[in-house]
Design a protein around this motif. Structure first.
Motif, PDB file in Angstrom:
ATOM      1  N   PRO A 176       1.944  36.311  67.873  1.00 10.88           N
ATOM      2  CA  PRO A 176       2.686  35.630  67.019  1.00 10.88           C
ATOM      3  C   PRO A 176       1.871  34.397  66.359  1.00 10.88           C
ATOM      4  O   PRO A 176       1.037  34.039  66.772  1.00 10.88           O
TER       5      PRO A 176
ATOM      6  N   SER B  33       5.878  30.117  64.591  1.00 14.87           N
ATOM      7  CA  SER B  33       6.498  29.785  65.626  1.00 14.87           C
ATOM      8  C   SER B  33       6.935  28.106  65.830  1.00 14.87           C
ATOM      9  O   SER B  33       7.857  27.869  66.308  1.00 14.87           O
TER      10      SER B  33
ATOM     11  N   GLU C 219      10.043  27.863  63.485  1.00  9.92           N
ATOM     12  CA  GLU C 219      11.027  28.142  64.299  1.00  9.92           C
ATOM     13  C   GLU C 219      11.685  27.089  64.943  1.00  9.92           C
ATOM     14  O   GLU C 219      12.908  26.942  65.068  1.00  9.92           O
TER      15      GLU C 219
ATOM     16  N   THR D 235       8.362  38.846  69.662  1.00  8.10           N
ATOM     17  CA  THR D 235       7.309  37.931  68.872  1.00  8.10           C
ATOM     18  C   THR D 235       7.821  36.671  68.318  1.00  8.10           C
ATOM     19  O   THR D 235       7.289  35.610  68.983  1.00  8.10           O
ATOM     20  N   TYR D 236       9.178  36.737  68.072  1.00  8.36           N
ATOM     21  CA  TYR D 236       9.675  35.452  67.473  1.00  8.36           C
ATOM     22  C   TYR D 236      11.254  35.200  67.749  1.00  8.36           C
ATOM     23  O   TYR D 236      12.113  36.286  67.816  1.00  8.36           O
ATOM     24  N   THR D 237      11.590  34.115  68.019  1.00  4.04           N
ATOM     25  CA  THR D 237      13.122  33.673  68.268  1.00  4.04           C
ATOM     26  C   THR D 237      14.035  34.325  67.320  1.00  4.04           C
ATOM     27  O   THR D 237      15.074  34.616  67.676  1.00  4.04           O
TER      28      THR D 237
END
Length: 335
Positions: A208, A213, A216, A249-251
């Motif tokens: 990531p 991150s 986000e 990988t990402y929310t």
């Protein structure tokens, strides 16, 4: 060997030295018995801008090697892969990180930092990970696909001369996007996106990406994927391959996101002592759990991926470790 003043070849890049711990500790057995008479007492690993994966990975790697070998070492903020090649070639730093696209240019004397100079003092060490090319925008922008990026969009492509800045503008132009080009460190560009000073950020960095991150956490973000047609068009035109960003990988992601990628390798000055590079390679390849603690992209920092370098000749010390452990490197690919 041609000297390159690569610190002044780019717009001024902060050369902050992130110092590695130089405490002793128990040295690995083979390191203790290696001929250290010509080893440097300290070393630097060229990374990229703060907020990117190179910075985290490279600084952590330097600390690991410094601790294990009882040396002083750290990561240096640079302009990324293209500048790292020039810095290693000129001997200004011992180690660096690069991607296969800029490496191909450097080996052919086509680096934008030193046109006509074949960078033949750069040797490969070990495989790192694939760099996905991914795009992010604020959800409030309404941009959900590459085709929806408006004409004249202000797009941040990372530090000048980086892999992202070298290849992503050309990829987007190939896909029919018209834009205003902006450069800067990833943390800075993330802040500009959040403040409405940029419309899109086009990242080429290991995942990531810390800056994404962080975004986000602070706001709603769209991770914009390639369509199948866009992905194939990019593969046909550039030295990239198919890639999928895992949803975990990402929310923000609910499903895997289609992208393209380019392999990264660690590099070393070809004139560094063979035993020194052998030990640095051995520690990296035999301690993947510790590498993954530095950054989870290091899950692919494993010997099997040495086959992805067809461009940069290997340092004899690195090649010795791979050949001793059953990962044959052709003689023609050893410096």
């Amino acid at each position: 060997m041609s000297a390159i003043n690569c610190r002044s070849a780019l717009p001024r890049v902060a050369s902050v030295l992130i110092s590695g711990a130089c405490v002793g500790g128990l040295l690995m057995a083979s390191a203790a018995h290696a001929d250290r008479s010509e080893w440097p007492q300290s070393f630097t690993m060229g990374t990229a801008s703060q907020g990117g994966t190179y910075f985290v990975y490279g600084s952590g790697w330097a600390n690991l090697i410094a601790d294990e070998l009882g040396l002083s070492g750290g990561g240096e903020v640079t302009g990324g892969p293209t500048q790292n090649l020039a810095l290693v070639h000129s001997g200004e730093i011992a180690f660096g990180m690069t991607t296969m696209g800029p490496a191909t240019d450097a080996m052919n004397g086509e680096s934008p930092l030193a046109p006509g100079v074949v960078m033949d003092n750069v040797c490969a060490m070990f495989p790192m990970y694939e760099t996905p090319f991914s795009i992010a925008a604020l959800s409030s922008s309404g941009i959900t696909s590459i085709s929806e990026i408006p004409d004249g969009a202000r797009i941040g492509f990372g530090p000048a001369g980086s892999t992202s800045d070298t290849y992503f503008p050309a990829i987007l132009e190939e896909l029919g996007v018209n834009f205003e080009r902006r450069n800067g460190g990833w943390n800075d560009l993330g802040g500009q996106l959040q403040d409405g000073l940029l419309d899109v950020i086009a990242f080429a960095a290991g995942i990531p990406i810390p800056a994404v991150s962080q975004l986000e956490v602070q706001t709603d973000v769209n991770i914009i994927e390639f369509t199948e047609e866009e992905q194939q068009q990019a593969i046909d035109a550039f030295p990239v391959s198919e890639f999928s960003i895992p949803a975990s990988t990402y929310t923000t992601l609910e499903d895997d996101a289609r992208a393209v990628s380019m392999w990264n390798f660690a590099i070393a000055g070809c004139d560094l002592p063979e035993d020194f590079v052998y030990e640095a390679t051995r520690i990296t390849m035999e301690n993947n759990d510790r590498m993954r603690e530095i950054h989870r992209s290091a899950a692919t920092t494993i010997p099997e991926n040495v086959v992805h370098n067809k461009v940069i000749p290997f340092h004899p010390g690195a090649a010795r470790w791979f050949n001793e452990n059953g990962y044959e490197i052709d003689e023609a690919m050893i410096r």
